[in-house]
Design a protein around this motif. Structure first.
Motif, short mmCIF file in Angstrom:
data_model
loop_
_atom_site.label_atom_id
_atom_site.label_comp_id
_atom_site.label_asym_id
_atom_site.label_seq_id
_atom_site.Cartn_x
_atom_site.Cartn_y
_atom_site.Cartn_z
N SER A 94 -2.28 -3.36 33.17
CA SER A 94 -2.79 -1.98 33.27
C SER A 94 -3.48 -1.53 31.98
CB SER A 94 -1.67 -1.02 33.66
OG SER A 94 -0.78 -0.82 32.60
N LEU A 95 -2.99 -1.96 30.83
CA LEU A 95 -3.57 -1.53 29.56
C LEU A 95 -4.83 -2.29 29.17
CD1 LEU A 95 -0.33 -1.07 27.43
CD2 LEU A 95 -1.84 0.74 28.27
N THR A 96 -4.90 -3.57 29.54
CA THR A 96 -6.01 -4.40 29.06
C THR A 96 -6.94 -4.91 30.15
OG1 THR A 96 -4.77 -6.49 29.25
CG2 THR A 96 -4.55 -5.25 27.17
N GLY A 97 -6.47 -4.94 31.39
CA GLY A 97 -7.27 -5.53 32.46
C GLY A 97 -7.18 -7.04 32.51
N LEU A 98 -6.39 -7.64 31.62
CA LEU A 98 -6.24 -9.09 31.61
C LEU A 98 -5.33 -9.55 32.74
CD1 LEU A 98 -5.65 -9.64 27.79
CD2 LEU A 98 -7.71 -10.24 29.08
N THR A 99 -5.53 -10.76 33.18
CA THR A 99 -4.60 -11.41 34.10
C THR A 99 -3.58 -12.13 33.24
OG1 THR A 99 -6.32 -11.72 35.75
CG2 THR A 99 -4.38 -13.14 35.91
#
Length: 120
Positions: A94-99
């Motif tokens: 949610s904070l970074t958009g990373l998987t």
């Protein structure tokens, strides 16, 4: 088929990209651990650590997280680590958009003396 006289829409390329340093991802993961009630930093040693040790490896938009945490006695280590793993994955996404491909956890301390979570 386009109506007569209509112009095709121009495709606007992205104007840039965002890169998040591994050090930042690791710090976010460490802070996310502190949001869990029975997990915290390992016992303070000579350095007086107050946040869990974390490292991150980011390749493109996929990250692997390594954590060293302490677990409050008598909490269930498997339950706490599963909850931490789930929370860190959700929080970082949610904070970074990373998987977040993997969250590896090493429990380095089992303690009765660390304070409760600061986030409620």
């Amino acid at each position: 088929m386009m109506p007569s006289g209509a112009q095709p829409r121009a495709v606007v390329p992205p104007t840039g990209s965002i890169s998040i340093a591994e050090k930042v991802v690791a710090k976010l993961a460490s802070r996310a651990v502190l949001e869990m009630p029975d997990a915290a930093a390992a016992a303070r040693r000579a350095l007086g650590r107050t946040t869990p040790r974390a490292s991150a490896r980011v390749e493109g938009d996929v990250a692997v997280i390594d954590l060293e945490i302490g677990v409050r006695w008598p909490a269930s280590v498997p339950q706490v680590t599963a909850a931490v793993r789930r929370h860190v994955r959700e929080r970082l996404t949610s904070l970074t958009g990373l998987t977040i491909a993997e969250v590896r956890i090493v429990v380095t301390d089992l303690a009765t003396g660390f304070p409760p979570s600061r986030v409620r």
